[in-house]
Design a protein around this motif. Structure first.
Motif, PDB file in Angstrom:
ATOM      1  N   ARG A 139      64.638  77.046  44.706  1.00  0.00           N
ATOM      2  CA  ARG A 139      63.059  75.896  45.096  1.00  0.00           C
ATOM      3  C   ARG A 139      62.331  76.265  46.283  1.00  0.00           C
ATOM      4  NH1 ARG A 139      60.780  72.206  41.124  1.00  0.00           N
ATOM      5  NH2 ARG A 139      62.902  72.029  39.139  1.00  0.00           N
ATOM      6  N   LEU A 140      61.802  76.279  46.838  1.00  0.00           N
ATOM      7  CA  LEU A 140      60.379  75.607  48.014  1.00  0.00           C
ATOM      8  C   LEU A 140      60.658  74.282  48.249  1.00  0.00           C
ATOM      9  CD1 LEU A 140      58.488  78.855  47.347  1.00  0.00           C
ATOM     10  CD2 LEU A 140      60.273  79.234  48.426  1.00  0.00           C
ATOM     11  N   ILE A 141      60.407  74.146  50.002  1.00  0.00           N
ATOM     12  CA  ILE A 141      60.281  72.446  49.819  1.00  0.00           C
ATOM     13  C   ILE A 141      58.473  72.941  49.964  1.00  0.00           C
ATOM     14  CG2 ILE A 141      59.643  71.058  51.707  1.00  0.00           C
ATOM     15  CD1 ILE A 141      62.573  72.299  53.171  1.00  0.00           C
ATOM     16  N   VAL A 142      57.594  71.978  49.654  1.00  0.00           N
ATOM     17  CA  VAL A 142      56.326  72.334  48.951  1.00  0.00           C
ATOM     18  C   VAL A 142      55.537  71.308  49.663  1.00  0.00           C
ATOM     19  CG1 VAL A 142      54.803  72.722  47.252  1.00  0.00           C
ATOM     20  CG2 VAL A 142      56.559  73.568  46.430  1.00  0.00           C
ATOM     21  N   LEU A 143      55.144  70.929  50.773  1.00  0.00           N
ATOM     22  CA  LEU A 143      54.080  70.378  51.498  1.00  0.00           C
ATOM     23  C   LEU A 143      52.960  70.618  50.640  1.00  0.00           C
ATOM     24  CD1 LEU A 143      56.193  70.629  55.487  1.00  0.00           C
ATOM     25  CD2 LEU A 143      56.292  69.133  53.293  1.00  0.00           C
ATOM     26  N   ALA A 144      52.177  69.183  50.912  1.00  0.00           N
ATOM     27  CA  ALA A 144      50.592  69.398  50.388  1.00  0.00           C
ATOM     28  C   ALA A 144      49.795  68.351  51.129  1.00  0.00           C
ATOM     29  CB  ALA A 144      50.537  68.542  48.980  1.00  0.00           C
ATOM     30  N   PRO A 145      48.944  68.707  52.047  1.00  0.00           N
ATOM     31  CA  PRO A 145      48.226  68.558  52.953  1.00  0.00           C
ATOM     32  C   PRO A 145      47.191  67.700  52.390  1.00  0.00           C
ATOM     33  CG  PRO A 145      47.505  70.417  53.845  1.00  0.00           C
ATOM     34  CD  PRO A 145      49.187  70.367  52.416  1.00  0.00           C
ATOM     35  N   CYS A 167      66.309  76.334  54.019  1.00  0.00           N
ATOM     36  CA  CYS A 167      65.051  76.708  52.778  1.00  0.00           C
ATOM     37  C   CYS A 167      63.772  77.510  53.490  1.00  0.00           C
ATOM     38  CB  CYS A 167      64.592  75.105  51.840  1.00  0.00           C
ATOM     39  SG  CYS A 167      64.208  75.255  50.199  1.00  0.00           S
ATOM     40  N   PRO A 168      63.004  78.207  52.545  1.00  0.00           N
ATOM     41  CA  PRO A 168      61.215  78.418  53.088  1.00  0.00           C
ATOM     42  C   PRO A 168      60.745  77.008  52.823  1.00  0.00           C
ATOM     43  CG  PRO A 168      61.912  80.313  51.240  1.00  0.00           C
ATOM     44  CD  PRO A 168      63.913  78.952  51.120  1.00  0.00           C
ATOM     45  N   VAL A 169      59.930  76.799  53.380  1.00  0.00           N
ATOM     46  CA  VAL A 169      58.672  75.824  53.426  1.00  0.00           C
ATOM     47  C   VAL A 169      57.415  76.525  53.015  1.00  0.00           C
ATOM     48  CG1 VAL A 169      57.623  74.073  54.664  1.00  0.00           C
ATOM     49  CG2 VAL A 169      59.948  74.217  54.739  1.00  0.00           C
ATOM     50  N   LEU A 170      56.571  75.701  52.002  1.00  0.00           N
ATOM     51  CA  LEU A 170      55.085  76.460  51.629  1.00  0.00           C
ATOM     52  C   LEU A 170      53.798  75.115  51.627  1.00  0.00           C
ATOM     53  CD1 LEU A 170      54.313  78.884  48.167  1.00  0.00           C
ATOM     54  CD2 LEU A 170      53.120  76.465  48.725  1.00  0.00           C
ATOM     55  N   ILE A 171      53.168  75.248  52.554  1.00  0.00           N
ATOM     56  CA  ILE A 171      52.336  74.449  52.515  1.00  0.00           C
ATOM     57  C   ILE A 171      51.445  75.017  51.139  1.00  0.00           C
ATOM     58  CG2 ILE A 171      50.296  73.239  53.894  1.00  0.00           C
ATOM     59  CD1 ILE A 171      52.042  74.098  56.508  1.00  0.00           C
ATOM     60  N   LEU A 172      50.857  74.039  50.662  1.00  0.00           N
ATOM     61  CA  LEU A 172      50.093  74.324  49.738  1.00  0.00           C
ATOM     62  C   LEU A 172      48.932  73.800  49.685  1.00  0.00           C
ATOM     63  CD1 LEU A 172      50.379  75.535  46.568  1.00  0.00           C
ATOM     64  CD2 LEU A 172      50.077  73.209  45.640  1.00  0.00           C
ATOM     65  N   SER A 173      48.040  74.782  50.473  1.00  0.00           N
ATOM     66  CA  SER A 173      46.128  73.981  50.351  1.00  0.00           C
ATOM     67  C   SER A 173      45.718  74.806  49.753  1.00  0.00           C
ATOM     68  CB  SER A 173      46.274  74.494  52.053  1.00  0.00           C
ATOM     69  OG  SER A 173      45.005  74.425  52.201  1.00  0.00           O
ATOM     70  N   ASP A 174      43.935  74.584  49.740  1.00  0.00           N
ATOM     71  CA  ASP A 174      43.354  75.083  49.084  1.00  0.00           C
ATOM     72  C   ASP A 174      41.719  75.454  50.019  1.00  0.00           C
ATOM     73  OD1 ASP A 174      41.271  72.748  48.772  1.00  0.00           O
ATOM     74  OD2 ASP A 174      42.696  71.164  48.231  1.00  0.00           O
ATOM     75  N   GLN A 175      41.082  75.838  49.111  1.00  0.00           N
ATOM     76  CA  GLN A 175      39.672  76.510  48.942  1.00  0.00           C
ATOM     77  C   GLN A 175      38.810  75.328  50.592  1.00  0.00           C
ATOM     78  OE1 GLN A 175      36.393  75.727  48.099  1.00  0.00           O
ATOM     79  NE2 GLN A 175      35.600  76.852  50.150  1.00  0.00           N
ATOM     80  N   GLN A 176      38.720  74.240  49.413  1.00  0.00           N
ATOM     81  CA  GLN A 176      38.318  73.147  50.665  1.00  0.00           C
ATOM     82  C   GLN A 176      38.613  72.584  51.495  1.00  0.00           C
ATOM     83  OE1 GLN A 176      35.859  70.681  48.769  1.00  0.00           O
ATOM     84  NE2 GLN A 176      35.005  71.524  46.737  1.00  0.00           N
ATOM     85  N   LEU A 177      40.356  72.632  51.793  1.00  0.00           N
ATOM     86  CA  LEU A 177      41.149  72.233  52.789  1.00  0.00           C
ATOM     87  C   LEU A 177      40.937  73.535  53.390  1.00  0.00           C
ATOM     88  CD1 LEU A 177      42.127  69.715  53.841  1.00  0.00           C
ATOM     89  CD2 LEU A 177      43.778  70.675  52.607  1.00  0.00           C
ATOM     90  N   GLY A 178      41.408  74.356  53.773  1.00  0.00           N
ATOM     91  CA  GLY A 178      41.365  75.419  54.344  1.00  0.00           C
ATOM     92  C   GLY A 178      39.662  76.060  55.385  1.00  0.00           C
ATOM     93  N   GLN A 179      39.125  75.197  54.394  1.00  0.00           N
ATOM     94  CA  GLN A 179      37.564  75.970  55.106  1.00  0.00           C
ATOM     95  C   GLN A 179      36.549  74.820  55.601  1.00  0.00           C
ATOM     96  OE1 GLN A 179      35.864  78.777  52.145  1.00  0.00           O
ATOM     97  NE2 GLN A 179      37.397  80.539  53.296  1.00  0.00           N
ATOM     98  N   MET A 180      36.965  73.797  55.663  1.00  0.00           N
ATOM     99  CA  MET A 180      36.552  73.132  56.226  1.00  0.00           C
ATOM    100  C   MET A 180      36.809  72.823  57.697  1.00  0.00           C
ATOM    101  SD  MET A 180      38.122  68.976  55.009  1.00  0.00           S
ATOM    102  CE  MET A 180      37.532  69.089  52.983  1.00  0.00           C
ATOM    103  N   MET A 181      36.130  72.556  58.018  1.00  0.00           N
ATOM    104  CA  MET A 181      35.838  71.508  59.577  1.00  0.00           C
ATOM    105  C   MET A 181      36.482  69.885  60.521  1.00  0.00           C
ATOM    106  SD  MET A 181      34.007  74.207  61.740  1.00  0.00           S
ATOM    107  CE  MET A 181      34.913  73.581  63.697  1.00  0.00           C
ATOM    108  N   GLU A 182      37.422  69.828  60.502  1.00  0.00           N
ATOM    109  CA  GLU A 182      37.220  68.219  61.244  1.00  0.00           C
ATOM    110  C   GLU A 182      38.223  67.909  62.516  1.00  0.00           C
ATOM    111  OE1 GLU A 182      38.400  65.529  56.264  1.00  0.00           O
ATOM    112  OE2 GLU A 182      40.039  66.801  57.517  1.00  0.00           O
TER     113      GLU A 182
END
Length: 357
Positions: A139-145, A167-182
């Protein structure tokens, strides 16, 4: 990005992940270009030298994850990033990292699939992320911002989690979250050596210390089985201690939406619209996709709630929701778009209306 502590800056989710990792101690970045995460390695190409670290654009995704393996085995805080097809190419390396119990950070900025798909938003890598993805039991630790701030925060914390649990950690982002600005409030730089001398790290045996071995190959009869049993016990402990989630208006909710990432942003607005229509809706947002937070769903089911899973896939996280609710009579429905489609607030609100009437 040399800024004062607590200064607020406007950045994309991809840059937030990169800067969070740097401030969290990352000193080794290895990657290969792919859209929609390209501004992350581009940023790291200048940021790593500023922080006294190492940036290498590898010749392939396979090479990038192998470089992460080598740096992590030596005690370095190492990371890579990619988008869906590129993460698929890294799966063998992820299995080796998990099999060697090496801490590392991987960021997946999801796009549409299968195959090359397109560069629009998607969440169809959930199975790959939460079920291991590569060969073997791991398993991986999977974080979902679901905000740019949270993307920074998760990357900032990732190495501490990875090293605590090996244990490896994987951050599961997506296109909109990755490219939006805040706007993001930046935490201070964590101090520490570029390479840490863990009891297992391959830092050189000068001075006569006992040798250390990092491996994932066990050839003696029963040796691999014993290792897998120990690994499983660790994962069971993680399942008890690591799940994180956020709840919004669930106390009196008759219908609970379950969503992560960009879908959670949409679901939250749909809850607001439902409340305006006198429908008692709420949201449970998993922050860890593995370990998956079953507790809030079970509690809501005991109160008689129905469930609607919102995700940009045919239905992947819904399987974990159903597993969490196994043995309860709670009905579980799905609102989905796939192949680059993004559900609208109206679509989700209409499905809420259909379920409760």
């Amino acid at each position: 990005m040399p800024v004062a502590t607590k200064e607020k800056v406007l950045v994309t989710g991809n840059v937030a992940a990169a800067e969070g990792a740097v401030r969290g101690g990352c000193r080794f970045y290895f990657g290969y270009p792919i859209t929609p995460q390209n501004d992350l390695p581009e940023y790291m190409s200048s940021r790593m030298p500023e922080a006294g670290g190492t940036f290498i654009q590898a010749e392939s995704e396979l090479a990038a994850i192998s470089l992460v393996h080598g740096a992590a085995a030596a005690g370095g805080r190492a990371m890579t990033s990619s988008s869906s097809p590129g993460i698929s190419l890294k799966q063998e390396g992820l299995s080796y990292l998990a099999g060697s119990e090496l801490p590392a950070l991987i960021v997946n900025v999801q796009r549409g699939g299968p195959g090359l798909g397109d560069v629009r938003c998607g969440q169809s890598d959930y199975f790959q992320a939460t079920r291991g993805g590569g060969h073997g039991d791991y398993r991986l630790i999977v974080l979902a911002p679901y905000t740019v701030q949270e993307t920074f925060d998760f990357a900032y914390e990732a190495f501490d989690l990875a090293e605590k649990w090996r244990c490896p950690v994987l951050i599961l982002s997506d296109q909109q979250l990755g490219q939006m600005m805040e706007p993001v409030i930046l935490a201070p730089m964590k101090e520490g050596p570029a390479v840490r001398d863990f009891p297992w790290a391959l830092t050189g045996a000068a001075g006569g210390r006992p040798k250390r071995i990092v491996k994932s190959f066990y050839w003696r009869p029963g040796e691999l089985e014993a290792f897998n049993q120990r690994l499983r016990e660790k994962y069971l402990t993680m399942e008890r201690e690591l799940p994180r989630w956020e709840e919004d208006q669930t106390e009196d909710a008759k219908i609970i939406l379950v969503a992560y990432g960009t879908s959670a942003r949409i679901a939250r607005e749909a809850v607001t619209e439902a409340r305006k229509a006198s429908i008692r809706a709420g949201l449970v947002r998993p922050m860890t996709l593995w370990p998956f937070p079953a507790a809030p769903l079970v509690a809501a089911a005991k109160r008689g709630a129905k469930f609607l899973v919102v995700e940009m896939s045919w239905g992947q996280m819904i399987e974990d929701v159903k597993l969490a609710l196994y043995g309860t009579p709670a009905p579980v429905d799905l609102c989905w778009r796939s192949g680059g489609g993004v559900p609208t607030v109206r679509e989700v609100a209409q499905q809420i209306q259909q379920i409760v009437t």
